[in-house]
Design a protein around this motif. Structure first.
Motif, short mmCIF file in Angstrom:
data_model
loop_
_atom_site.label_atom_id
_atom_site.label_comp_id
_atom_site.label_asym_id
_atom_site.label_seq_id
_atom_site.Cartn_x
_atom_site.Cartn_y
_atom_site.Cartn_z
N ILE B 66 0.78 -1.23 0.11
CA ILE B 66 0.19 -0.08 -0.14
C ILE B 66 0.82 1.05 -0.09
CG2 ILE B 66 -2.21 -0.93 1.05
CD1 ILE B 66 -1.18 0.09 3.77
N GLY B 67 2.20 1.26 0.19
CA GLY B 67 3.05 2.08 0.19
C GLY B 67 4.57 2.00 -0.03
N ARG B 68 5.30 2.80 -0.23
CA ARG B 68 6.64 2.95 -0.42
C ARG B 68 7.51 3.76 0.43
NH1 ARG B 68 9.00 -0.32 -4.26
NH2 ARG B 68 7.53 -1.50 -5.64
N SER B 69 8.59 3.56 0.88
CA SER B 69 9.43 4.53 1.42
C SER B 69 9.52 5.92 0.71
CB SER B 69 10.82 4.09 1.81
OG SER B 69 11.51 4.99 2.48
N ALA B 70 9.46 7.07 1.59
CA ALA B 70 9.31 8.29 0.91
C ALA B 70 10.81 8.87 0.48
CB ALA B 70 8.73 9.46 1.58
N VAL B 76 11.92 0.20 0.67
CA VAL B 76 11.06 -0.51 1.84
C VAL B 76 9.38 -0.24 1.26
CG1 VAL B 76 10.01 0.01 4.20
CG2 VAL B 76 12.57 0.09 3.76
N ARG B 112 6.13 -2.87 7.74
CA ARG B 112 7.11 -2.44 6.73
C ARG B 112 8.02 -3.67 6.38
NH1 ARG B 112 8.31 3.61 7.42
NH2 ARG B 112 6.75 4.37 8.98
N ARG B 114 11.50 -4.81 4.41
CA ARG B 114 12.76 -4.22 3.49
C ARG B 114 12.69 -5.15 2.42
NH1 ARG B 114 16.85 -3.01 7.82
NH2 ARG B 114 16.22 -0.95 7.41
N SER B 202 10.52 -3.20 -8.59
CA SER B 202 9.97 -1.95 -8.75
C SER B 202 8.54 -2.05 -8.88
CB SER B 202 10.67 -1.33 -9.97
OG SER B 202 10.30 -2.02 -11.02
#
Lengths: 155, 212
Positions: B66-70, B76, B112, B114, B202
């Motif tokens: 639902i998201g990735r590291s900013a 992550v 999260r 990694r 990716s």
């Protein structure tokens, strides 16, 4: 009113940073929209609001990152103050000067952040560090005019 | 032909309204077609995951990214399940293609993970053909690096690299990727191999977390 809209823009930038922006990453590097937001706030808002927005942007970025809590909350207002000081000394009206300033600031931000992480035992090899830092600074500087245009349209 | 043209002029207003209505309908149908295509692709991916889950020896739970590291310093992803779904820190994340990462934080409803291309990720691995051991680490890019290979190691481009089982958290034999090229370390004491991960990191949308 403009300030509150900009607060919303910062939140949208943070969400984009953590989701959609990944699809436009180059060699795994994406532009830092929140830093551009801080840059915009430093140039076009009053000191109090610019610093407050920078703290908020830093806090959001720290929330969405791993092992970095507090670093951006600390660095973003610092860069905001530097930019405010800089904008009083030199004119930041030209897009090229803005891009150049942003490029240098992102480089400095990454170097400081990496030094802090190094003390936390979070080591990244020199090759990866140099590649990511340079690409991030360049990519963020290149998209600056587009993001500025979008923010101006939204405000 | 003339009759049609005259008809067009006479019924211009009716045709205009009809055209507007049809354009709206076409837009709506295009949107529905797009949604259906997305559902079809998701269904295809989930079927693959389900098939893999049923055939696998491990007990797994499927999660959605639902998201990735900013930031650009870590690789992550945020997943939609956490402690309430039995996910704990240290659990291994895989896809049917191979090893994807490891859970580093588990909140109540999200966690999260990694990914293997994170520079802080390291797993003991072996070359499947020659059983040569090494340490696979992330590079933040599209490839991984297998370090600490002896100078006389038996490794070739195209060799498959799997987990060795020496890192206790990772089950033995999980596919990591294949060797793309081999180089010598700057010190000249050992060699390294660049590895193309088996998983497309990716564009990960779903993952399987090994519970047991």
């Amino acid at each position: 009113m403009k300030n509150w809209i900009f607060l919303g823009i910062i939140i949208i930038c943070a969400l984009l940073q953590a989701t959609a922006l990944n699809s436009v990453s180059i060699f795994g590097v994406k532009p830092d929209l929140l830093f551009i937001g801080v840059f915009y706030a430093s140039i076009f808002f009053g000191v109090a609001w610019a610093v407050s927005l920078s703290i908020f942007a830093g806090f959001l970025k720290d929330m969405l990152c791993v092992n970095t809590f507090g670093v951006n909350t600390l660095l973003f207002p610092l860069f905001c103050l530097i930019l405010i000081k800089l904008s009083r000394e030199i004119s930041l009206d030209n897009n090229f000067i803005r891009m150049l300033s942003l490029f240098i600031l992102v480089l400095i931000n990454d170097i400081i952040a990496r030094v802090i992480f190094l003390f936390w035992g979070n080591f990244i090899s020199w090759g990866i560090f140099l590649r990511t830092t340079f690409l991030e600074a360049l990519y963020t500087a290149v998209v600056l005019p587009l993001v500025f245009k979008a923010i101006r349209r939204a405000l | 032909m003339i009759k049609r043209e005259i008809g067009g002029i006479i019924f211009y207003h009716r045709n205009l309204i009809q055209n507007e209505r049809l354009e709206k309908e076409a837009g709506f149908l295009r949107q529905r077609l797009n949604t259906a295509k997305e559902i079809y692709l998701e269904n295809k991916r989930l079927k693959g995951l389900l098939y893999f889950k049923q055939k696998s020896a491990y007990k797994m739970t499927a999660v959605r990214v639902i998201g990735r590291s900013a930031d650009n310093w870590s690789s992550v992803v945020v997943i939609d399940k956490g402690g309430f779904n039995g996910i704990k820190r240290g659990f291994v994340a895989i896809t049917p293609s191979g090893l994807s990462g490891r859970v580093i934080e588990a909140a109540d409803y999200t966690s999260r993970v990694r990914l293997i291309n994170d520079p802080n990720f390291a797993v003991s691995a072996i070359v499947q053909r020659s059983r040569q051991e090494g340490l696979v680490c992330g590079t933040l890019g599209r490839s991984l690096i297998m370090k600490y290979l002896p100078k006389d190691c038996d490794i070739r481009a195209g060799d498959v690299v799997v987990t060795s089982g020496l890192t206790e958290a990772y089950p033995k034999g999980l596919l990591i990727g294949s060797v793309v090229n081999i180089g010598e370390e700057f010190s000249g004491l050992s060699r390294y191999a660049m590895i193309k991960p088996a998983v497309g990191l990716s564009d990960i949308e779903e993952l399987l977390i090994i519970i047991q």
